[in-house]
Scaffold this active site. Structure first.
Site, PDB file in Angstrom:
ATOM      1  N   HIS A 122      -6.948   4.365   2.191  1.00 45.72           N
ATOM      2  CA  HIS A 122      -6.469   4.243   0.767  1.00 45.72           C
ATOM      3  C   HIS A 122      -6.728   5.279   0.047  1.00 45.72           C
ATOM      4  O   HIS A 122      -6.223   5.438  -1.082  1.00 45.72           O
ATOM      5  CB  HIS A 122      -7.080   3.138   0.253  1.00 45.72           C
ATOM      6  CG  HIS A 122      -6.796   1.538   0.732  1.00 45.72           C
ATOM      7  ND1 HIS A 122      -5.706   1.058   0.672  1.00 45.72           N
ATOM      8  CD2 HIS A 122      -7.442   1.255   1.872  1.00 45.72           C
ATOM      9  CE1 HIS A 122      -5.652   0.033   1.330  1.00 45.72           C
ATOM     10  NE2 HIS A 122      -6.758   0.055   2.069  1.00 45.72           N
TER      11      HIS A 122
ATOM     12  N   SER B 235     -10.632  -1.039  -0.248  1.00 48.03           N
ATOM     13  CA  SER B 235      -9.260  -1.573  -0.287  1.00 48.03           C
ATOM     14  C   SER B 235      -9.071  -2.831  -1.242  1.00 48.03           C
ATOM     15  O   SER B 235      -7.909  -3.139  -1.801  1.00 48.03           O
ATOM     16  CB  SER B 235      -8.804  -1.925   1.294  1.00 48.03           C
ATOM     17  OG  SER B 235      -9.709  -2.938   1.635  1.00 48.03           O
TER      18      SER B 235
ATOM     19  N   LYS C 267       0.066   3.803   4.805  1.00 47.08           N
ATOM     20  CA  LYS C 267      -0.180   3.385   3.114  1.00 47.08           C
ATOM     21  C   LYS C 267       0.778   4.359   2.379  1.00 47.08           C
ATOM     22  O   LYS C 267       1.787   4.425   2.338  1.00 47.08           O
ATOM     23  CB  LYS C 267      -1.770   3.223   2.915  1.00 47.08           C
ATOM     24  CG  LYS C 267      -2.393   2.093   3.703  1.00 47.08           C
ATOM     25  CD  LYS C 267      -3.715   1.710   3.696  1.00 47.08           C
ATOM     26  CE  LYS C 267      -4.144   0.607   4.530  1.00 47.08           C
ATOM     27  NZ  LYS C 267      -4.118   0.867   5.946  1.00 47.08           N
TER      28      LYS C 267
ATOM     29  N   ASN D  37       0.882  -1.251  -0.059  1.00 47.70           N
ATOM     30  CA  ASN D  37       0.009   0.185  -0.059  1.00 47.70           C
ATOM     31  C   ASN D  37       0.851   1.350   0.140  1.00 47.70           C
ATOM     32  O   ASN D  37       0.462   2.463   0.291  1.00 47.70           O
ATOM     33  CB  ASN D  37      -0.874   0.157   1.213  1.00 47.70           C
ATOM     34  CG  ASN D  37      -2.019  -1.293   1.117  1.00 47.70           C
ATOM     35  OD1 ASN D  37      -2.472  -1.333   0.188  1.00 47.70           O
ATOM     36  ND2 ASN D  37      -2.031  -1.928   2.246  1.00 47.70           N
TER      37      ASN D  37
ATOM     38  N   HIS E 269     -13.944  -2.263   6.214  1.00 51.15           N
ATOM     39  CA  HIS E 269     -12.732  -2.992   6.750  1.00 51.15           C
ATOM     40  C   HIS E 269     -13.056  -3.861   7.893  1.00 51.15           C
ATOM     41  O   HIS E 269     -14.142  -3.411   8.606  1.00 51.15           O
ATOM     42  CB  HIS E 269     -11.913  -1.801   7.385  1.00 51.15           C
ATOM     43  CG  HIS E 269     -11.016  -1.269   6.273  1.00 51.15           C
ATOM     44  ND1 HIS E 269     -10.704   0.106   5.948  1.00 51.15           N
ATOM     45  CD2 HIS E 269     -10.080  -1.851   5.240  1.00 51.15           C
ATOM     46  CE1 HIS E 269      -9.965   0.131   5.130  1.00 51.15           C
ATOM     47  NE2 HIS E 269      -9.525  -0.789   4.635  1.00 51.15           N
TER      48      HIS E 269
ATOM     49  N   ASP F  83     -13.663   6.466   6.322  1.00 51.38           N
ATOM     50  CA  ASP F  83     -12.364   5.696   6.473  1.00 51.38           C
ATOM     51  C   ASP F  83     -11.398   5.844   5.121  1.00 51.38           C
ATOM     52  O   ASP F  83     -11.851   5.347   4.093  1.00 51.38           O
ATOM     53  CB  ASP F  83     -12.540   4.276   6.679  1.00 51.38           C
ATOM     54  CG  ASP F  83     -11.049   3.478   6.958  1.00 51.38           C
ATOM     55  OD1 ASP F  83     -10.101   3.966   6.661  1.00 51.38           O
ATOM     56  OD2 ASP F  83     -11.272   2.356   7.692  1.00 51.38           O
TER      57      ASP F  83
ATOM     58  N   GLU G 219     -15.872   3.280   3.893  1.00 54.07           N
ATOM     59  CA  GLU G 219     -14.551   3.567   3.279  1.00 54.07           C
ATOM     60  C   GLU G 219     -14.585   4.633   1.908  1.00 54.07           C
ATOM     61  O   GLU G 219     -15.559   4.587   1.287  1.00 54.07           O
ATOM     62  CB  GLU G 219     -13.778   2.220   2.793  1.00 54.07           C
ATOM     63  CG  GLU G 219     -13.501   1.252   3.897  1.00 54.07           C
ATOM     64  CD  GLU G 219     -12.908   0.149   3.192  1.00 54.07           C
ATOM     65  OE1 GLU G 219     -11.918   0.470   2.445  1.00 54.07           O
ATOM     66  OE2 GLU G 219     -13.071  -0.960   3.823  1.00 54.07           O
TER      67      GLU G 219
END
Length: 386
Positions: A210, A182, A240, A45, A132, A207, A178
């Protein structure tokens, strides 16, 4: 006395349930093992290649030279609170344009803290079904009720909220997603979710694991257009695209103060190293000025669309994460092993990380690899999957 008591245990009886469960995982093609990193990076990541950044490294070296300790010595509420932690949190709050920030050891601990602490008894958490694993674990520890909406389906979120209100649910609603998923690489419909949250006076927990560093002005994430709103909490993980370690919870000051007082994952954890706070602070400076790196990553995405996605009949990638869904666990793992043998570090992803029947190769585009690597991977993928 203790030695005698331990001798009374029969090793076979003690180990048997674990051995049988591991054997069952192996039979299903889901047994995991640690493997060393090797080959061209399509697995990490470290999207901007900052994990080995010399500027961040020099900031840490300078901190060591001036006497910043390696260890914190305790939890933040005891003697573990260092000037470096407080300086980072002030910088993060300003950078992410929020009232306050709280630095935690990692994203998993931060999500445990968020979801086990902020939603109260009588509240409702409505989370995306693909969110997640750490959110799922935090929800299990929460006193609030929880339901899961269909992935990226705003109407599903709305229907669940309406149904709960219809059953006389009177507490606060917490919408959790998110911003960039991911394992699928797709983006949450943040504008529509923000409208939904406003309509129901709900809190929105985003979240950005990423998205931070890669997306938004100055790398502030996909939620940057919502920064500073009173009903938005964002989580920015630092391990990440930021290339370092830890996580920053950003939101209204009252919620950060509440976490400091009530979040067990914060209160009872040893504070992160002050040196890591220095590293994260330096990383914020780096990602703010990293438009050149983000442009290079976007160019790699175009290369991947042509060399990987088009030949395999996949849609153009919307982010730096490209899933190649193969379905069966063993097929995904066999393909990953073949690619690793050819010098490409790509990992197979199986349930429970992804839903049953969707085992896949997760291709992660990072600046640790270049255009030539992407083109070579495209050729090898076609051979392996033929």
């Amino acid at each position: 006395m203790l030695r005698s008591a331990l001798r009374a245990y029969r090793p076979r009886m003690t180990s048997e349930p674990f051995r049988s469960q591991l054997a069952a995982l192996e039979k299903r093609g889901r047994l995991r093992a640690l493997t060393a990193r090797a080959g061209r990076d399509f697995a990490s990541n470290d999207y901007l290649g900052l994990a080995s950044d010399p500027i961040i490294g020099q900031a840490v070296a300078d901190a060591v030279a001036r006497g910043v300790p390696v260890g914190s010595g305790g939890s933040r509420l005891l003697r573990g609170n260092a000037p470096e932690h407080e300086g980072l949190e002030a910088k993060a709050a300003a950078f992410f344009r929020t009232q306050a920030a709280l630095f935690m050891a990692n994203g998993f601990a931060a999500n445990l803290a968020l979801f086990s602490t902020l939603p109260q008894r009588g509240d409702l958490i409505v989370a995306d079904e693909l969110i997640h694993a750490s959110v799922h674990d935090g929800i299990r520890m929460s006193k609030a009720a929880a339901v899961f909406a269909r992935h990226n389906d705003v109407q599903s979120f709305a229907d669940l909220i309406t149904a709960w209100r219809g059953e006389r649910g009177k507490g606060r609603i917490w919408i959790a997603v998110e911003t960039l998923y991911s394992m699928d690489g797709d983006l949450a419909p943040l504008s529509d979710l923000a409208t939904l949250a406003a309509r129901h006076e709900a809190m929105l927990i985003l979240d950005e694991a990423h998205g931070t560093g890669v997306s938004g002005p100055g790398g502030r994430g996909l939620s940057s257009g919502l920064d500073g709103l009173h009903n938005v909490v964002t989580l920015h993980t630092c391990g990440k695209a930021m290339g370092v370690e830890g996580a920053l919870i950003c939101g209204p000051r009252i919620l950060i103060d509440y976490l400091i007082n009530r979040a067990r994952a914060f209160i009872f954890s040893t504070a992160p190293s002050p040196l890591m706070a220095v590293a994260v602070s330096a990383s914020i400076d780096r990602i703010e000025q990293a438009d050149d790196l983000r442009t290079r990553l976007a160019t790699l995405r175009v290369d991947a669309a042509e060399a990987i996605c088009a030949p395999l009949g996949l849609p153009k990638p919307r982010s730096q994460i490209i899933p190649v869904i193969l379905g069966e666990d063993r097929r995904a793992m066999a393909a990953a092993a073949a690619l690793q043998e050819a010098g490409f570090d790509i990992r197979g992803i199986r349930p429970p990380t992804v839903p049953p029947g969707t085992s896949r190769l997760r291709i992660s585009l990072t600046l640790n690899s270049g255009r030539a690597d992407v083109l070579a991977l495209g050729e090898e993928l076609r051979r392996v999957l033929a």
